[in-house]
Design an enzyme around this catalytic site. Sequence first.
Site, PDB file in Angstrom:
ATOM      1  N   ASP A   7       6.057 -93.768 -57.198  1.00  0.00           N
ATOM      2  CA  ASP A   7       6.892 -93.174 -58.243  1.00  0.00           C
ATOM      3  C   ASP A   7       7.945 -92.322 -57.532  1.00  0.00           C
ATOM      4  OD1 ASP A   7       5.640 -90.822 -57.488  1.00  0.00           O
ATOM      5  OD2 ASP A   7       4.887 -90.317 -59.477  1.00  0.00           O
ATOM      6  N   HIS A  97     -15.933 -98.732 -43.691  1.00  0.00           N
ATOM      7  CA  HIS A  97     -17.083 -98.584 -44.590  1.00  0.00           C
ATOM      8  C   HIS A  97     -16.855 -99.171 -45.977  1.00  0.00           C
ATOM      9  CE1 HIS A  97     -19.187 -95.080 -42.286  1.00  0.00           C
ATOM     10  NE2 HIS A  97     -18.451 -95.814 -41.463  1.00  0.00           N
TER      11      HIS A  97
HETATM   12  C1  RB5 Z   1       5.014 -86.558 -60.721  1.00  0.00           C
HETATM   13  O1  RB5 Z   1       5.612 -85.330 -60.951  1.00  0.00           O
HETATM   14  C2  RB5 Z   1       3.571 -86.383 -60.270  1.00  0.00           C
HETATM   15  O2  RB5 Z   1       2.799 -85.955 -61.343  1.00  0.00           O
HETATM   16  C3  RB5 Z   1       3.034 -87.659 -59.687  1.00  0.00           C
HETATM   17  O3  RB5 Z   1       3.847 -88.065 -58.638  1.00  0.00           O
HETATM   18  C4  RB5 Z   1       1.629 -87.591 -59.121  1.00  0.00           C
HETATM   19  O4  RB5 Z   1       1.484 -86.511 -58.246  1.00  0.00           O
HETATM   20  C5  RB5 Z   1       0.536 -87.689 -60.091  1.00  0.00           C
HETATM   21  O5  RB5 Z   1      -0.647 -87.725 -59.761  1.00  0.00           O
END
Ligand code: RB5
Length: 142
Positions: A7, A97
């Site tokens: 992301d 593992h």
């Molecule tokens: C995005 O802000 C963040 O929540 C995401 O990248 C991640 O860390 C979620 O687990």
Amino acid sequence: MIAIGSDHGGFALKQEIMKHLEERGIAYKDFGCYEEASCDYPVYAKEVGKAVVDGECEFGILICGTGIGISITANKIPGVRCALCTDCFCAEATRQHNNANILALGGRVVGAGLAIKIVDTFLDTPFSNDERHIRRISQIEG
Ligand code: RB5
């Protein structure tokens, strides 16, 4: 072939890792995201997880801000064994593992230098093929 996805929280680290894979001559497929705009990590976890489970890619690398959300999502997919690693010891152990097939990293947690060493350790460590580990892995699902 390595499936890679992130992301926005993992976007910058993903660029560094793809550059490193290119330098090592390791083929990869980038499933996105393709810009730093805010987006939803489950989308990329599912794309990469599917590519690995379907056999299109041997391993996956998933990166979000912490590595947590993206690894939780990937591990919902039957056949995925996604390991969130912050050090090389765990990267080596999870291949030996758990026969982990996806590595998760936190782009806001580890720097590029350490992340690249974790990636190399993960990709270069074979599964032990030890009977006890095979037995335990078979108990994860089913
Ligand atoms: C995005 O802000 C963040 O929540 C995401 O990248 C991640 O860390 C979620 O687990």
